[in-house]
Enzyme design. Structure first.
Site, PDB file in Angstrom:
ATOM      1  N   SER A  33       0.836  -1.207   0.000  1.00  0.00           N
ATOM      2  CA  SER A  33       0.000   0.000   0.000  1.00  0.00           C
ATOM      3  C   SER A  33       0.864   1.248   0.000  1.00  0.00           C
ATOM      4  O   SER A  33       2.041   1.226   0.349  1.00  0.00           O
ATOM      5  CB  SER A  33      -0.904   0.005   1.224  1.00  0.00           C
ATOM      6  OG  SER A  33      -0.120   0.029   2.411  1.00  0.00           O
ATOM      7  N   ARG A  34       0.242   2.331  -0.418  1.00  0.00           N
ATOM      8  CA  ARG A  34       0.843   3.645  -0.238  1.00  0.00           C
ATOM      9  C   ARG A  34       0.491   4.146   1.158  1.00  0.00           C
ATOM     10  O   ARG A  34      -0.432   3.650   1.808  1.00  0.00           O
ATOM     11  CB  ARG A  34       0.306   4.626  -1.283  1.00  0.00           C
ATOM     12  CG  ARG A  34       0.693   4.289  -2.718  1.00  0.00           C
ATOM     13  CD  ARG A  34       0.322   5.420  -3.629  1.00  0.00           C
ATOM     14  NE  ARG A  34       0.538   5.111  -5.030  1.00  0.00           N
ATOM     15  CZ  ARG A  34       1.715   5.189  -5.648  1.00  0.00           C
ATOM     16  NH1 ARG A  34       2.783   5.562  -4.957  1.00  0.00           N
ATOM     17  NH2 ARG A  34       1.832   4.902  -6.925  1.00  0.00           N
TER      18      ARG A  34
ATOM     19  N   SER B  48       0.872   7.637   7.363  1.00  0.00           N
ATOM     20  CA  SER B  48       2.284   7.483   7.737  1.00  0.00           C
ATOM     21  C   SER B  48       3.175   8.256   6.766  1.00  0.00           C
ATOM     22  O   SER B  48       2.721   8.692   5.705  1.00  0.00           O
ATOM     23  CB  SER B  48       2.666   6.000   7.742  1.00  0.00           C
ATOM     24  OG  SER B  48       2.586   5.486   6.422  1.00  0.00           O
TER      25      SER B  48
ATOM     26  N   ASP C 159      -9.684   1.661  16.194  1.00  0.00           N
ATOM     27  CA  ASP C 159      -8.964   0.395  16.109  1.00  0.00           C
ATOM     28  C   ASP C 159      -9.944  -0.764  16.101  1.00  0.00           C
ATOM     29  O   ASP C 159     -10.945  -0.758  16.815  1.00  0.00           O
ATOM     30  CB  ASP C 159      -8.001   0.235  17.291  1.00  0.00           C
ATOM     31  CG  ASP C 159      -6.867   1.247  17.245  1.00  0.00           C
ATOM     32  OD1 ASP C 159      -6.415   1.550  16.134  1.00  0.00           O
ATOM     33  OD2 ASP C 159      -6.453   1.712  18.314  1.00  0.00           O
TER      34      ASP C 159
ATOM     35  N   LYS D 222       1.339   0.533  16.772  1.00  0.00           N
ATOM     36  CA  LYS D 222      -0.092   0.245  16.589  1.00  0.00           C
ATOM     37  C   LYS D 222      -0.568  -0.786  17.611  1.00  0.00           C
ATOM     38  O   LYS D 222      -1.651  -0.655  18.189  1.00  0.00           O
ATOM     39  CB  LYS D 222      -0.357  -0.242  15.170  1.00  0.00           C
ATOM     40  CG  LYS D 222      -1.819  -0.542  14.900  1.00  0.00           C
ATOM     41  CD  LYS D 222      -2.039  -0.995  13.477  1.00  0.00           C
ATOM     42  CE  LYS D 222      -1.826   0.130  12.482  1.00  0.00           C
ATOM     43  NZ  LYS D 222      -2.144  -0.268  11.104  1.00  0.00           N
TER      44      LYS D 222
END
Length: 510
Positions: free
Chosen positions: A211-212, A216, A273, A305
């Site tokens: 993924s891009r 982040s 979450d 995370k």
């Protein structure tokens, strides 16, 4: 609007399509004038969900109303997402109508009030999301209904299977297809660009889709894109993998679990979450990519995370169980999430770290090297390509011999040609105000600092990190070096860094 043409005439004849060049990310939006006769005739209001029809294509879009003369009365403006989906020429006549109600949304309402999400309901919801029928508000409601611990393992499995079914599924002429994924939350943890060439050099098939970045400073696809093209369609990806055994491609260019990308777009800004949604996101992409064995890197740390071993254990258990139900062998590697990996944070800076490790440069970041070898060795053992306890040695041999570096070069060439990562025009050090030992690091603050410097949109932007845990620093010694492509972004990031007293915590040495 021409005199003498009535509201009903306009509704029947359609409106002229106009491309407004507005980036609404993945959300199709249609724009009409507030005094447009069709708004009055059809009862269209701002935020209405409308169907835009042209030929055999139908796109569901959210209506925004322009009070200024942005459009002519007989024009329907569209965002870039809607323009791409319609595949129509400017000036083409399109017809607008209210989008029909969504029966599947009833299952989301029921879930909010505590009813379980049945398999058929999950399938209907995912089908409607894939077709673009859900607005962002409705997607947000679904995400909220599934957040926390509101999805059990069976519901997670149903959602994952539905997400796989909503897109294309790749199949490979190999009995064993391996993959690796990181749950995220740790800056600089760019081990994929080490694991893929090591594994491919060992003769295994590893079709890696990545993924891009969304929130982040860099996603794996962003980092790889500084070295080679990543926007491969399924046919191009297949050619690369058949030639080199592996690839590192952007998953957004392929319809592999496309609903995952739509959910992530809304989920990340909400900051909610959910183990269930995370498992569905990870495993639906892996199953769709044709994997048989997957290794999940799970960093655990106070500002990662996954913040505790208890949370890690629960997430790992669910990943394994759902994977087993879908015919996927999932193994978990718990790793240190207390600090960044490597030195670079940002696409190009992380790429330079990877290159240093692959080329066995003397100054290469050893923590990135160790972590990449650990994961590659674990994957070799999990796939049966190395005996228990011997995976690390085999991975190290492949890296030290230069075989992994040659394989990455070959993969880059097959994806369209290898290139040199860019370097930032502006840099500035953030120095220690007093001497001491690095006692704590806030990964999230570091990531935000790199983003304020321009990453990932500016590929060369980000920061170089110089102060790992336990390091002794003197007053005036650089803790990090900011990289930016403009003076304004550099100043913005520096001001933020100076305001974060706990981004890098120094304590006096005993």
């Amino acid at each position: 609007m021409l005199a003498g043409i009535t509201e009903s005439d306009m509704a029947g004849a359609g409106l002229r399509l106009r491309r407004l060049g507005l980036d609404t990310y993945q959300q199709p939006v249609v724009y009409l004038r507030s005094d447009s006769p069709i708004c009055k005739a059809e009862g269209f209001e701002a935020q209405s969900r409308l169907e835009i029809r042209h030929g055999g294509r139908c796109v569901v879009a959210t209506l925004n109303v322009a009070v200024a003369p942005l459009l002519e009365l007989d024009e329907a403006g569209v965002s870039e997402a809607a323009w791409r989906a319609l595949e129509a020429a400017e000036g083409t006549l399109v017809h607008l109508a209210h989008a029909p109600p969504l029966p599947s949304f009833g299952a989301i309402r029921a879930k909010i009030f505590g009813r379980p999400l049945e398999r058929d309901a999950a399938g209907a919801i995912v089908t409607d999301i894939a077709a673009g029928r859900y607005s962002d508000i409705e997607l947000a409601a679904m995400i909220a209904a599934c957040s926390g611990n509101r999805l059990d393992a069976a519901e997670t499995c149903s959602l994952t299977a539905a997400m796989v079914a909503a897109g294309q599924r790749l199949r490979w002429d190999a009995p064993l297809v391996v993959d690796k994924h990181c749950v995220g939350g740790l800056p600089g943890n760019r081990t994929t660009l080490l694991v893929v060439p090591i594994i491919a050099a060992c003769g295994l098939v590893i079709p890696k889709t990545s993924s891009r970045a969304i929130t982040s400073p860099a996603g794996t696809a962003d980092v790889m894109e500084t070295l080679a093209p990543v926007a491969l369609d399924a046919a191009a990806m297949r050619r690369v993998v058949e030639r080199e055994g592996g690839c590192i491609a952007w998953g957004g260019a392929m319809a592999l679990s496309p609903v995952d990308d739509l959910l992530i777009r809304v989920e990340r800004p909400l900051g909610l979450d959910s183990d269930g949604l995370l498992v569905a996101s990870i495993l639906s992409k892996k199953v769709a990519a044709g994997s048989t064995h997957v290794l999940v890197d799970m960093p655990v740390g106070r500002t990662a995370k996954v913040r505790s071993l208890e949370a890690a254990s629960a997430l790992a258990q669910r990943l394994r169980w759902v994977g087993e139900q879908l015919g996927l062998a999932v193994s978990i590697e718990l790793t240190d999430g207390s600090q960044p990996v490597g030195r670079g944070i940002g696409p190009a800076l992380e790429a330079f770290d990877v290159l240093a490790v692959l080329q066995n440069q003397p100054g290469a970041p050893q923590d990135l090297r160790r972590r990449g070898l650990l994961l590659a060795g674990h994957l070799l053992e999990a796939s049966g390509q190395a005996a228990a306890g011997w995976g690390l040695a085999k991975a190290t041999e492949v890296l030290d011999s230069g075989a992994a570096w040659r394989k990455l070069q070959a993969i880059c060439a097959a994806q369209g040609g290898m290139r040199e990562p860019p370097r930032a025009a502006y840099t500035q050090d953030l120095c220690a105000a007093h001497a001491g030992r690095v006692a704590a690091i806030d990964n999230r603050a570091l990531a935000r600092c790199a983003k304020l410097a321009g990453a990932p949109k500016a590929a060369a932007a980000g920061l170089m990190f110089h102060a790992p845990l336990g390091a002794m620093v003197d007053v005036g010694q650089p803790l990090l070096t900011l990289h930016a492509e403009s003076p304004g972004e550099l100043a913005y990031a520096l001001a933020y860094a100076r305001s974060q007293e706990h981004m890098i915590t120094l304590e006096e040495a005993p």
